[in-house]
Design a protein around this motif. Structure first.
Motif, PDB file in Angstrom:
ATOM      1  N   GLY A 118      48.831 -17.000 -36.370  1.00  0.00           N
ATOM      2  CA  GLY A 118      49.329 -16.971 -37.743  1.00  0.00           C
ATOM      3  C   GLY A 118      48.203 -16.682 -38.725  1.00  0.00           C
ATOM      4  N   TRP A 119      47.090 -17.392 -38.552  1.00  0.00           N
ATOM      5  CA  TRP A 119      45.921 -17.153 -39.402  1.00  0.00           C
ATOM      6  C   TRP A 119      45.364 -15.748 -39.175  1.00  0.00           C
ATOM      7  CZ3 TRP A 119      45.062 -20.557 -43.107  1.00  0.00           C
ATOM      8  CH2 TRP A 119      45.467 -21.888 -42.930  1.00  0.00           C
ATOM      9  N   ASN A 120      45.364 -15.307 -37.920  1.00  0.00           N
ATOM     10  CA  ASN A 120      44.826 -13.979 -37.610  1.00  0.00           C
ATOM     11  C   ASN A 120      45.654 -12.883 -38.281  1.00  0.00           C
ATOM     12  OD1 ASN A 120      43.051 -12.163 -36.059  1.00  0.00           O
ATOM     13  ND2 ASN A 120      44.936 -11.634 -34.998  1.00  0.00           N
ATOM     14  N   ARG A 121      46.978 -13.017 -38.200  1.00  0.00           N
ATOM     15  CA  ARG A 121      47.840 -12.005 -38.821  1.00  0.00           C
ATOM     16  C   ARG A 121      47.663 -12.016 -40.340  1.00  0.00           C
ATOM     17  NH1 ARG A 121      52.496 -10.156 -36.455  1.00  0.00           N
ATOM     18  NH2 ARG A 121      51.385 -10.719 -34.537  1.00  0.00           N
ATOM     19  N   ASP A 138      40.541 -16.895 -43.584  1.00  0.00           N
ATOM     20  CA  ASP A 138      41.519 -16.960 -42.495  1.00  0.00           C
ATOM     21  C   ASP A 138      40.861 -16.724 -41.140  1.00  0.00           C
ATOM     22  OD1 ASP A 138      43.543 -17.485 -44.268  1.00  0.00           O
ATOM     23  OD2 ASP A 138      44.341 -15.450 -44.297  1.00  0.00           O
ATOM     24  N   ILE A 139      39.939 -15.766 -41.076  1.00  0.00           N
ATOM     25  CA  ILE A 139      39.221 -15.511 -39.819  1.00  0.00           C
ATOM     26  C   ILE A 139      38.459 -16.751 -39.387  1.00  0.00           C
ATOM     27  CG2 ILE A 139      37.319 -14.209 -38.781  1.00  0.00           C
ATOM     28  CD1 ILE A 139      38.225 -11.818 -40.518  1.00  0.00           C
ATOM     29  N   SER A 140      37.890 -17.441 -40.364  1.00  0.00           N
ATOM     30  CA  SER A 140      37.158 -18.671 -40.062  1.00  0.00           C
ATOM     31  C   SER A 140      38.069 -19.693 -39.395  1.00  0.00           C
ATOM     32  CB  SER A 140      36.581 -19.233 -41.368  1.00  0.00           C
ATOM     33  OG  SER A 140      35.600 -20.183 -41.140  1.00  0.00           O
ATOM     34  N   ARG A 141      39.320 -19.776 -39.877  1.00  0.00           N
ATOM     35  CA  ARG A 141      40.274 -20.701 -39.278  1.00  0.00           C
ATOM     36  C   ARG A 141      40.650 -20.264 -37.858  1.00  0.00           C
ATOM     37  NH1 ARG A 141      42.902 -24.357 -42.774  1.00  0.00           N
ATOM     38  NH2 ARG A 141      43.771 -25.158 -40.818  1.00  0.00           N
ATOM     39  N   VAL A 142      40.836 -18.966 -37.671  1.00  0.00           N
ATOM     40  CA  VAL A 142      41.156 -18.462 -36.331  1.00  0.00           C
ATOM     41  C   VAL A 142      40.072 -18.868 -35.342  1.00  0.00           C
ATOM     42  CG1 VAL A 142      41.585 -16.438 -34.889  1.00  0.00           C
ATOM     43  CG2 VAL A 142      42.388 -16.452 -37.253  1.00  0.00           C
ATOM     44  N   LEU A 143      38.827 -18.605 -35.708  1.00  0.00           N
ATOM     45  CA  LEU A 143      37.717 -18.830 -34.779  1.00  0.00           C
ATOM     46  C   LEU A 143      37.430 -20.314 -34.568  1.00  0.00           C
ATOM     47  CD1 LEU A 143      35.328 -15.937 -35.854  1.00  0.00           C
ATOM     48  CD2 LEU A 143      36.901 -16.020 -33.895  1.00  0.00           C
ATOM     49  N   PHE A 150      39.003 -12.188 -29.729  1.00  0.00           N
ATOM     50  CA  PHE A 150      38.253 -10.935 -29.897  1.00  0.00           C
ATOM     51  C   PHE A 150      38.769 -10.113 -31.076  1.00  0.00           C
ATOM     52  CE2 PHE A 150      41.218 -10.704 -26.284  1.00  0.00           C
ATOM     53  CZ  PHE A 150      42.120  -9.747 -26.721  1.00  0.00           C
ATOM     54  N   GLY A 151      40.059 -10.210 -31.386  1.00  0.00           N
ATOM     55  CA  GLY A 151      40.585  -9.495 -32.542  1.00  0.00           C
ATOM     56  C   GLY A 151      40.011 -10.033 -33.840  1.00  0.00           C
ATOM     57  N   ALA A 152      39.900 -11.356 -33.947  1.00  0.00           N
ATOM     58  CA  ALA A 152      39.327 -11.966 -35.152  1.00  0.00           C
ATOM     59  C   ALA A 152      37.841 -11.660 -35.268  1.00  0.00           C
ATOM     60  CB  ALA A 152      39.565 -13.476 -35.138  1.00  0.00           C
ATOM     61  N   LEU A 153      37.139 -11.670 -34.147  1.00  0.00           N
ATOM     62  CA  LEU A 153      35.712 -11.329 -34.169  1.00  0.00           C
ATOM     63  C   LEU A 153      35.507  -9.885 -34.609  1.00  0.00           C
ATOM     64  CD1 LEU A 153      34.628 -13.134 -30.882  1.00  0.00           C
ATOM     65  CD2 LEU A 153      33.780 -13.666 -33.183  1.00  0.00           C
ATOM     66  N   HIS A 154      36.354  -8.989 -34.110  1.00  0.00           N
ATOM     67  CA  HIS A 154      36.286  -7.595 -34.520  1.00  0.00           C
ATOM     68  C   HIS A 154      36.608  -7.459 -36.004  1.00  0.00           C
ATOM     69  CE1 HIS A 154      37.510  -3.335 -34.813  1.00  0.00           C
ATOM     70  NE2 HIS A 154      36.703  -3.145 -33.794  1.00  0.00           N
TER      71      HIS A 154
END
Length: 201
Positions: A118-121, A138-143, A150-154
């Motif tokens: 959800g956060w990633n999207r 949001d990326i910070s929350r994903v990780l 890997f999608g969030a890191l990218h």
């Protein structure tokens, strides 16, 4: 965060230094790449086993197959309501209604704050709307929930590259490839940033 976001999108403004620092801290944390001998417990999540296997995959074909399995697992929220909101958000994106997609995803992260996808999207949609500060948040929350996403890191690399944090962007792309050795587009970005930071013509 999606891997194929157009790189022509330009930032509307720089995110706060605090957010950039937060992302730098996430990048500084080690990624568990190889399976630990004690990790053979039968209750180890399937997706973690798949991530272990992905990190040691030896061909794009094998990696692509494992990636699809991982993405399928990550898409499962465990809530019919959240799944429906995610589907509505996807439909809104297909019609380029980013604001409506963001509204649905705001509800997703409220209902399921521990659901990384959800956060990633939402990070992806914020990026597409040139909202780089919220995207980084949001990326910070994903990780924090799934360090090997890997999608969030990218996506982190894309945002950092666009706001001219090139050293950190390079680290993000390299880390993404540690998790997914054949991640689409990552090696080209690593090569470009490496040459630029080394002063190569």
């Amino acid at each position: 965060m999606a891997n194929l976001i157009p790189t022509s999108l330009r930032p509307a403004g720089r995110p706060s230094a605090a957010l950039a620092f937060c992302c730098a801290l996430l990048l500084a944390a080690p990624v568990a790449l190889a399976a630990d001998p004690t990790d053979d417990a039968p209750d180890k999540p399937r997706v973690e086993v798949l991530l272990d296997t992905l990190a040691t995959s030896d061909s794009p074909q094998v990696a692509s197959r494992i990636e699809r399995q991982i993405l399928t697992d990550w898409s499962q929220s465990g809530s019919d309501t959240v799944d429906l909101l995610m589907e509505w958000a996807a439909q809104a994106l297909k019609t380029k209604d980013n604001k409506r997609a963001l509204d649905y995803l705001d509800r997703v992260v409220t209902l399921a704050p521990t659901y990384p996808e959800g956060w990633n999207r939402r990070a992806t949609v914020n990026y597409m709307m040139d909202r780089h500060g919220p995207s980084l948040s949001d990326i910070s929350r994903v990780l924090s929930l799934q360090p090997r996403h890997f999608g969030a890191l990218h996506g982190l690399g894309l945002v950092l590259d666009e706001i001219d944090e090139e050293d950190e962007a390079l680290k993000a792309f390299r880390r993404a490839m540690e998790v997914h050795p054949f991640l689409d587009g990552a090696q080209k970005r690593i090569d470009r940033l490496s040459k630029k930071l080394d002063g190569a013509p």
